[in-house]
Write a protein that holds these residues in place. Structure first.
Motif, PDB file in Angstrom:
ATOM      1  N   VAL A   1     -26.089  32.727 -26.660  1.00  7.17           N
ATOM      2  CA  VAL A   1     -25.853  32.073 -25.382  1.00  7.17           C
ATOM      3  C   VAL A   1     -27.132  31.338 -24.961  1.00  7.17           C
ATOM      4  CG1 VAL A   1     -25.262  32.402 -22.951  1.00  7.17           C
ATOM      5  CG2 VAL A   1     -24.209  33.846 -24.696  1.00  7.17           C
ATOM      6  N   THR A   2     -27.031  30.064 -24.815  1.00  8.17           N
ATOM      7  CA  THR A   2     -28.207  29.277 -24.441  1.00  8.17           C
ATOM      8  C   THR A   2     -28.267  29.135 -22.927  1.00  8.17           C
ATOM      9  OG1 THR A   2     -26.931  27.231 -24.700  1.00  8.17           O
ATOM     10  CG2 THR A   2     -28.227  27.963 -26.591  1.00  8.17           C
ATOM     11  N   VAL A   3     -29.461  29.235 -22.380  1.00  7.32           N
ATOM     12  CA  VAL A   3     -29.663  29.093 -20.948  1.00  7.32           C
ATOM     13  C   VAL A   3     -29.735  27.607 -20.607  1.00  7.32           C
ATOM     14  CG1 VAL A   3     -31.216  29.600 -19.018  1.00  7.32           C
ATOM     15  CG2 VAL A   3     -30.901  31.279 -20.840  1.00  7.32           C
ATOM     16  N   TRP A   4     -29.027  27.228 -19.539  1.00  9.86           N
ATOM     17  CA  TRP A   4     -29.068  25.833 -19.103  1.00  9.86           C
ATOM     18  C   TRP A   4     -30.474  25.472 -18.657  1.00  9.86           C
ATOM     19  CZ3 TRP A   4     -30.645  23.584 -14.584  1.00  9.86           C
ATOM     20  CH2 TRP A   4     -30.332  22.223 -14.415  1.00  9.86           C
ATOM     21  N   GLU A   5     -30.881  24.277 -18.982  1.00  8.06           N
ATOM     22  CA  GLU A   5     -32.135  23.747 -18.453  1.00  8.06           C
ATOM     23  C   GLU A   5     -31.979  22.246 -18.278  1.00  8.06           C
ATOM     24  OE1 GLU A   5     -34.823  23.033 -22.458  1.00  8.06           O
ATOM     25  OE2 GLU A   5     -35.016  24.940 -21.401  1.00  8.06           O
ATOM     26  N   PRO A   6     -32.701  21.663 -17.325  1.00  4.85           N
ATOM     27  CA  PRO A   6     -32.561  20.227 -17.070  1.00  4.85           C
ATOM     28  C   PRO A   6     -33.147  19.387 -18.197  1.00  4.85           C
ATOM     29  CG  PRO A   6     -34.051  21.275 -15.472  1.00  4.85           C
ATOM     30  CD  PRO A   6     -33.635  22.321 -16.432  1.00  4.85           C
ATOM     31  N   GLN A   7     -32.626  18.201 -18.337  1.00  3.54           N
ATOM     32  CA  GLN A   7     -33.131  17.292 -19.363  1.00  3.54           C
ATOM     33  C   GLN A   7     -34.541  16.817 -19.002  1.00  3.54           C
ATOM     34  OE1 GLN A   7     -30.307  14.086 -19.779  1.00  3.54           O
ATOM     35  NE2 GLN A   7     -28.815  15.325 -20.880  1.00  3.54           N
ATOM     36  N   GLU A   8     -35.378  16.789 -20.009  1.00  5.91           N
ATOM     37  CA  GLU A   8     -36.732  16.212 -19.906  1.00  5.91           C
ATOM     38  C   GLU A   8     -37.611  16.875 -18.837  1.00  5.91           C
ATOM     39  OE1 GLU A   8     -36.418  11.719 -21.353  1.00  5.91           O
ATOM     40  OE2 GLU A   8     -35.215  12.031 -19.551  1.00  5.91           O
ATOM     41  N   TRP A   9     -37.274  18.115 -18.464  1.00  7.36           N
ATOM     42  CA  TRP A   9     -38.047  18.760 -17.405  1.00  7.36           C
ATOM     43  C   TRP A   9     -39.500  19.002 -17.823  1.00  7.36           C
ATOM     44  CZ3 TRP A   9     -40.544  23.462 -17.719  1.00  7.36           C
ATOM     45  CH2 TRP A   9     -40.206  24.299 -18.802  1.00  7.36           C
ATOM     46  N   GLN A  10     -39.722  19.259 -19.107  1.00  2.00           N
ATOM     47  CA  GLN A  10     -41.089  19.532 -19.549  1.00  2.00           C
ATOM     48  C   GLN A  10     -41.980  18.300 -19.416  1.00  2.00           C
ATOM     49  OE1 GLN A  10     -39.738  21.197 -23.337  1.00  2.00           O
ATOM     50  NE2 GLN A  10     -40.809  23.102 -22.845  1.00  2.00           N
ATOM     51  N   GLN A  11     -41.436  17.132 -19.762  1.00  2.00           N
ATOM     52  CA  GLN A  11     -42.202  15.897 -19.605  1.00  2.00           C
ATOM     53  C   GLN A  11     -42.402  15.577 -18.124  1.00  2.00           C
ATOM     54  OE1 GLN A  11     -43.755  14.018 -22.103  1.00  2.00           O
ATOM     55  NE2 GLN A  11     -44.716  13.211 -20.242  1.00  2.00           N
ATOM     56  N   GLN A  12     -41.367  15.815 -17.322  1.00  2.00           N
ATOM     57  CA  GLN A  12     -41.490  15.605 -15.879  1.00  2.00           C
ATOM     58  C   GLN A  12     -42.595  16.497 -15.300  1.00  2.00           C
ATOM     59  OE1 GLN A  12     -37.466  16.550 -14.849  1.00  2.00           O
ATOM     60  NE2 GLN A  12     -36.775  14.421 -14.887  1.00  2.00           N
ATOM     61  N   LEU A  13     -42.623  17.752 -15.738  1.00  2.00           N
ATOM     62  CA  LEU A  13     -43.639  18.691 -15.249  1.00  2.00           C
ATOM     63  C   LEU A  13     -45.032  18.265 -15.696  1.00  2.00           C
ATOM     64  CD1 LEU A  13     -44.272  21.370 -13.811  1.00  2.00           C
ATOM     65  CD2 LEU A  13     -43.910  22.534 -16.004  1.00  2.00           C
ATOM     66  N   THR A  14     -45.149  17.828 -16.935  1.00  2.00           N
ATOM     67  CA  THR A  14     -46.439  17.338 -17.437  1.00  2.00           C
ATOM     68  C   THR A  14     -46.931  16.164 -16.607  1.00  2.00           C
ATOM     69  OG1 THR A  14     -45.975  18.066 -19.698  1.00  2.00           O
ATOM     70  CG2 THR A  14     -47.610  16.319 -19.429  1.00  2.00           C
ATOM     71  N   ASN A  15     -46.024  15.242 -16.297  1.00  2.00           N
ATOM     72  CA  ASN A  15     -46.396  14.076 -15.481  1.00  2.00           C
ATOM     73  C   ASN A  15     -46.833  14.484 -14.071  1.00  2.00           C
ATOM     74  OD1 ASN A  15     -45.858  12.325 -17.578  1.00  2.00           O
ATOM     75  ND2 ASN A  15     -43.799  11.806 -16.876  1.00  2.00           N
ATOM     76  N   ILE A  16     -46.141  15.464 -13.490  1.00  2.00           N
ATOM     77  CA  ILE A  16     -46.515  15.929 -12.153  1.00  2.00           C
ATOM     78  C   ILE A  16     -47.898  16.580 -12.193  1.00  2.00           C
ATOM     79  CG2 ILE A  16     -45.946  17.553 -10.289  1.00  2.00           C
ATOM     80  CD1 ILE A  16     -42.978  17.053 -10.967  1.00  2.00           C
ATOM     81  N   ARG A  17     -48.171  17.330 -13.242  1.00  3.37           N
ATOM     82  CA  ARG A  17     -49.510  17.936 -13.385  1.00  3.37           C
ATOM     83  C   ARG A  17     -50.593  16.851 -13.451  1.00  3.37           C
ATOM     84  NH1 ARG A  17     -47.487  22.045 -17.836  1.00  3.37           N
ATOM     85  NH2 ARG A  17     -47.182  23.960 -16.628  1.00  3.37           N
ATOM     86  N   ILE A  18     -50.304  15.776 -14.162  1.00  3.10           N
ATOM     87  CA  ILE A  18     -51.267  14.668 -14.260  1.00  3.10           C
ATOM     88  C   ILE A  18     -51.487  14.051 -12.876  1.00  3.10           C
ATOM     89  CG2 ILE A  18     -51.642  12.346 -15.187  1.00  3.10           C
ATOM     90  CD1 ILE A  18     -50.055  13.281 -17.693  1.00  3.10           C
ATOM     91  N   MET A  19     -50.389  13.805 -12.158  1.00  2.00           N
ATOM     92  CA  MET A  19     -50.496  13.196 -10.830  1.00  2.00           C
ATOM     93  C   MET A  19     -51.181  14.116  -9.830  1.00  2.00           C
ATOM     94  SD  MET A  19     -46.868  11.122 -10.421  1.00  2.00           S
ATOM     95  CE  MET A  19     -45.773  12.364 -11.125  1.00  2.00           C
TER      96      MET A  19
END
Length: 260
Positions: free
Chosen positions: A32-50
């Motif tokens: 059973v795979t847990v739902w996760e949003p698309q591209e959230w890791q890249q979004q989070l990386t970008n927020i960390r940069i900002m």
């Protein structure tokens, strides 16, 4: 009477369909795979940069910066809780100003209980709902003196049971005052941004609903980081109205960017 024979445990066999349509037995149960949003890791990386400069109001005016570092740990924890209570629906700059005035008077459980309501109101004004907060601060301080020897509770359940202390404040108090991650602290900024980025399966209507939705999929090691990260992002770029999408690194990845 003859002894009962033990029943042999049955092994569960799962039938699955092979590529040629035939059934086969003995396969493992599907993962059973847990739902996760698309591209959230890249979004989070970008927020960390900002957010790398750490120059948002929350970074230098948050609750952890509003206590007296020379005070005993028990008093510091009380001051952190009061800062969190004052911060509800109030800008960090206003909360910090109120805390400075309280600290100048000597901010302890006893000093608050000895301060009349009118004086306390003048000290914390103009924080949001300051009249209600005067009442909650007095009630909570009395409980802390009677039940906790002037300290604050070290459990989430006891914290949210205090007058004027909501789930977000309690989770932050656990993290900042006790160094314990009890959950994701979700305020209006985190609630808004999580919905804009579609970090929830469906639109959520309240910060508590958002917290539950985020905790279903966001790795636990990120829980302590996400509040400060998104609050500062919401204060500087992903504003409640007229967000600065043109300067956001997630503009091309944000499902909501085209709506502004």
């Amino acid at each position: 009477m003859p002894a009962k024979r033990k029943r042999k445990a049955q092994r569960l066999c799962v039938a699955y369909e092979t590529s040629d349509g035939e059934k086969s037995e003995g396969a493992d149960l599907p993962v059973v795979t847990v739902w996760e949003p698309q591209e959230w890791q890249q979004q989070l990386t970008n927020i960390r940069i900002m957010r790398s400069k750490k120059d948002a109001p929350v970074d230098h005016l948050g609750a952890e910066h509003c206590c007296d570092p020379s005070a005993p740990p028990k008093v510091q924890r009380y001051q952190i809780l009061l800062a969190l209570m004052l911060s509800s629906q109030t800008k960090d700059q206003v909360t910090a100003g109120a805390m400075q005035r309280l600290l100048a008077q000597g901010l302890t459980v006893d000093s608050i209980l000895q301060t009349d309501d009118n004086t306390l109101g003048k000290l914390i004004y103009p924080v949001g709902f300051w009249r209600s907060k005067v009442k909650f601060i007095k009630q909570t301080s009395a409980i802390l003196k009677q039940r906790y020897n002037g300290d604050i509770p070290a459990s989430l359940a006891e914290l949210v049971a205090l007058p004027g202390v909501g789930p977000k404040m309690a989770h932050l108090a656990m993290a900042v005052a006790w160094g314990t991650v009890s959950g994701i602290a979700v305020d209006t900024h985190v609630h808004r941004i999580a919905n804009r980025l579609k970090w929830t399966k469906r639109m959520t209507k309240s910060p508590e609903e958002t917290r539950a939705a985020l905790e279903e999929w966001l790795p636990r090691q990120l829980w302590s980081e996400i509040n400060g990260l998104l609050v500062g992002f919401g204060q500087q770029i992903c504003l409640p109205t007229h967000p600065r999408c043109q300067t956001c690194l997630n503009q091309a990845l944000c499902p909501s960017a085209q709506s502004f």
